[in-house]
Design a protein around this motif. Structure first.
Motif, PDB file in Angstrom:
ATOM      1  N   CYS A  96       0.798  -1.378  -0.222  1.00 11.53           N
ATOM      2  CA  CYS A  96      -0.009   0.122  -0.055  1.00 11.53           C
ATOM      3  C   CYS A  96       0.883   1.330  -0.064  1.00 11.53           C
ATOM      4  CB  CYS A  96      -0.932  -0.099   1.253  1.00 11.53           C
ATOM      5  SG  CYS A  96      -1.997   1.329   1.213  1.00 11.53           S
ATOM      6  N   ASN A  97       0.442   2.256  -0.654  1.00  7.25           N
ATOM      7  CA  ASN A  97       1.524   3.543  -0.775  1.00  7.25           C
ATOM      8  C   ASN A  97       0.445   4.902  -0.749  1.00  7.25           C
ATOM      9  OD1 ASN A  97       2.509   5.706  -2.884  1.00  7.25           O
ATOM     10  ND2 ASN A  97       4.051   5.019  -1.520  1.00  7.25           N
ATOM     11  N   ALA A  98       0.935   5.760   0.041  1.00  8.02           N
ATOM     12  CA  ALA A  98       0.172   7.272  -0.398  1.00  8.02           C
ATOM     13  C   ALA A  98       1.169   7.846  -1.339  1.00  8.02           C
ATOM     14  CB  ALA A  98       0.083   7.952   1.298  1.00  8.02           C
ATOM     15  N   GLY A  99       0.415   8.828  -2.002  1.00 11.91           N
ATOM     16  CA  GLY A  99       1.028   9.513  -2.913  1.00 11.91           C
ATOM     17  C   GLY A  99       0.077  10.938  -3.495  1.00 11.91           C
ATOM     18  N   ARG A 100       0.437  11.238  -4.880  1.00 12.38           N
ATOM     19  CA  ARG A 100       0.052  12.451  -5.269  1.00 12.38           C
ATOM     20  C   ARG A 100      -0.369  11.970  -6.843  1.00 12.38           C
ATOM     21  NH1 ARG A 100       5.185  13.048  -4.862  1.00 12.38           N
ATOM     22  NH2 ARG A 100       6.182  14.136  -6.497  1.00 12.38           N
ATOM     23  N   TRP A 101      -1.257  12.743  -7.414  1.00 11.25           N
ATOM     24  CA  TRP A 101      -1.560  12.633  -8.917  1.00 11.25           C
ATOM     25  C   TRP A 101      -1.272  13.919  -9.577  1.00 11.25           C
ATOM     26  CZ3 TRP A 101      -3.072   8.433 -11.506  1.00 11.25           C
ATOM     27  CH2 TRP A 101      -3.590   8.794 -12.803  1.00 11.25           C
ATOM     28  N   VAL A 102      -0.273  13.882 -10.437  1.00 13.77           N
ATOM     29  CA  VAL A 102       0.129  14.949 -11.313  1.00 13.77           C
ATOM     30  C   VAL A 102       0.175  14.548 -12.921  1.00 13.77           C
ATOM     31  CG1 VAL A 102       1.448  16.285  -9.499  1.00 13.77           C
ATOM     32  CG2 VAL A 102       2.675  14.096 -10.812  1.00 13.77           C
ATOM     33  N   GLY A 103      -1.016  13.890 -13.148  1.00  9.75           N
ATOM     34  CA  GLY A 103      -1.118  13.542 -14.486  1.00  9.75           C
ATOM     35  C   GLY A 103      -0.745  12.101 -14.771  1.00  9.75           C
ATOM     36  N   GLU A 104      -0.235  11.522 -13.548  1.00 13.24           N
ATOM     37  CA  GLU A 104       0.064  10.115 -13.217  1.00 13.24           C
ATOM     38  C   GLU A 104       0.313  10.003 -11.723  1.00 13.24           C
ATOM     39  OE1 GLU A 104       3.838   9.024 -15.449  1.00 13.24           O
ATOM     40  OE2 GLU A 104       4.958  10.454 -14.070  1.00 13.24           O
ATOM     41  N   TYR A 105       0.155   8.779 -11.395  1.00 12.92           N
ATOM     42  CA  TYR A 105       0.738   8.635  -9.910  1.00 12.92           C
ATOM     43  C   TYR A 105       1.940   8.736  -9.503  1.00 12.92           C
ATOM     44  CZ  TYR A 105       0.142   6.564  -5.351  1.00 12.92           C
ATOM     45  OH  TYR A 105       0.304   6.480  -3.871  1.00 12.92           O
ATOM     46  N   ARG A 106       2.423   9.507  -8.332  1.00  8.14           N
ATOM     47  CA  ARG A 106       3.689   9.779  -8.119  1.00  8.14           C
ATOM     48  C   ARG A 106       3.481   9.194  -6.401  1.00  8.14           C
ATOM     49  NH1 ARG A 106       6.864  13.037 -11.026  1.00  8.14           N
ATOM     50  NH2 ARG A 106       6.453  12.486 -13.226  1.00  8.14           N
ATOM     51  N   PRO A 107       4.517   8.221  -5.998  1.00 10.09           N
ATOM     52  CA  PRO A 107       4.456   7.770  -4.649  1.00 10.09           C
ATOM     53  C   PRO A 107       5.126   8.747  -3.669  1.00 10.09           C
ATOM     54  CG  PRO A 107       5.897   6.548  -6.013  1.00 10.09           C
ATOM     55  CD  PRO A 107       5.418   7.505  -6.983  1.00 10.09           C
ATOM     56  N   TYR A 108       4.631   8.977  -2.462  1.00  6.62           N
ATOM     57  CA  TYR A 108       5.576   9.556  -1.440  1.00  6.62           C
ATOM     58  C   TYR A 108       6.108   8.322  -0.717  1.00  6.62           C
ATOM     59  CZ  TYR A 108       2.713  13.886  -1.784  1.00  6.62           C
ATOM     60  OH  TYR A 108       2.423  15.068  -2.041  1.00  6.62           O
ATOM     61  N   ASP A 109       6.992   8.553  -0.021  1.00  7.61           N
ATOM     62  CA  ASP A 109       7.848   7.470   1.009  1.00  7.61           C
ATOM     63  C   ASP A 109       7.069   6.803   1.842  1.00  7.61           C
ATOM     64  OD1 ASP A 109      11.033   7.008   2.033  1.00  7.61           O
ATOM     65  OD2 ASP A 109       9.779   5.618   1.061  1.00  7.61           O
ATOM     66  N   TYR A 110       5.727   6.488   1.801  1.00  9.10           N
ATOM     67  CA  TYR A 110       5.031   6.127   2.851  1.00  9.10           C
ATOM     68  C   TYR A 110       4.746   4.666   2.467  1.00  9.10           C
ATOM     69  CZ  TYR A 110       4.379  10.555   5.139  1.00  9.10           C
ATOM     70  OH  TYR A 110       4.535  11.808   5.464  1.00  9.10           O
ATOM     71  N   TRP A 111       5.158   3.433   2.832  1.00  8.57           N
ATOM     72  CA  TRP A 111       4.851   2.329   2.536  1.00  8.57           C
ATOM     73  C   TRP A 111       4.687   1.132   3.585  1.00  8.57           C
ATOM     74  CZ3 TRP A 111       4.852   1.313  -2.788  1.00  8.57           C
ATOM     75  CH2 TRP A 111       5.802   2.238  -3.580  1.00  8.57           C
ATOM     76  N   GLY A 112       3.642   0.243   3.436  1.00  5.74           N
ATOM     77  CA  GLY A 112       3.286  -0.627   4.339  1.00  5.74           C
ATOM     78  C   GLY A 112       4.568  -1.831   4.484  1.00  5.74           C
ATOM     79  N   GLN A 113       4.481  -2.774   5.005  1.00  2.85           N
ATOM     80  CA  GLN A 113       5.508  -4.026   5.155  1.00  2.85           C
ATOM     81  C   GLN A 113       5.147  -4.875   4.191  1.00  2.85           C
ATOM     82  OE1 GLN A 113       2.758  -4.002   7.085  1.00  2.85           O
ATOM     83  NE2 GLN A 113       2.010  -5.977   6.593  1.00  2.85           N
ATOM     84  N   GLY A 114       4.046  -4.869   3.488  1.00  2.07           N
ATOM     85  CA  GLY A 114       3.691  -5.806   2.467  1.00  2.07           C
ATOM     86  C   GLY A 114       2.882  -6.910   2.803  1.00  2.07           C
TER      87      GLY A 114
END
Length: 121
Positions: A96-114
């Motif tokens: 899972c990831n948190a990010g932003r949309w700038v015409g495409e998805y760009r991830p922030y450095d927030y990740w779960g353990q999987g």
């Protein structure tokens, strides 16, 4: 600050279904876009699906389009991935990831353990 914890992975036969969940400790409404990635050994993480709070809505990798459904619930601070008609090539660790949309998805450095998903008979 945001902590993400994935769950719901497991072993499933081809053609089966799984529902992955991602629980967030922070306020996910601060993040306009959230996503699921997956990774197999020796490969880079692949963007599987993203969901935004705005009009962009949902986007999917071609390989999962029509089979996977991403959703978010800001009030419950969860992001889900419903996976149907699973194939052996869907086998991977899903993140899972948190990010932003700038015409495409760009991830922030927030990740779960999987969470591991294995599709095999």
């Amino acid at each position: 600050q945001l902590t993400l914890v994935e769950s719901g992975g497991g072993l499933v036969q081809p053609g089966g279904s799984l529902r992955l969940s991602c629980a967030a400790s922070g306020i996910i409404s601060r993040f306009p876009a959230m996503a699921w990635y997956r990774q197999t050994p020796g490969n880079q993480r692949e963007l599987v699906a993203s969901v935004t709070s705005g009009p962009t809505g949902t986007n999917y990798a071609d390989s999962v389009k029509g089979r996977f459904t991403i959703s978010r619930n800001n009030a419950e601070r969860t992001i889900s991935l419903q996976m149907d008609s699973l194939k052996p090539e869907d086998t991977a660790v899903y993140y899972c990831n948190a990010g932003r949309w700038v015409g495409e998805y760009r991830p922030y450095d927030y990740w779960g353990q999987g969470t591991q998903v294995t599709v095999s008979s």
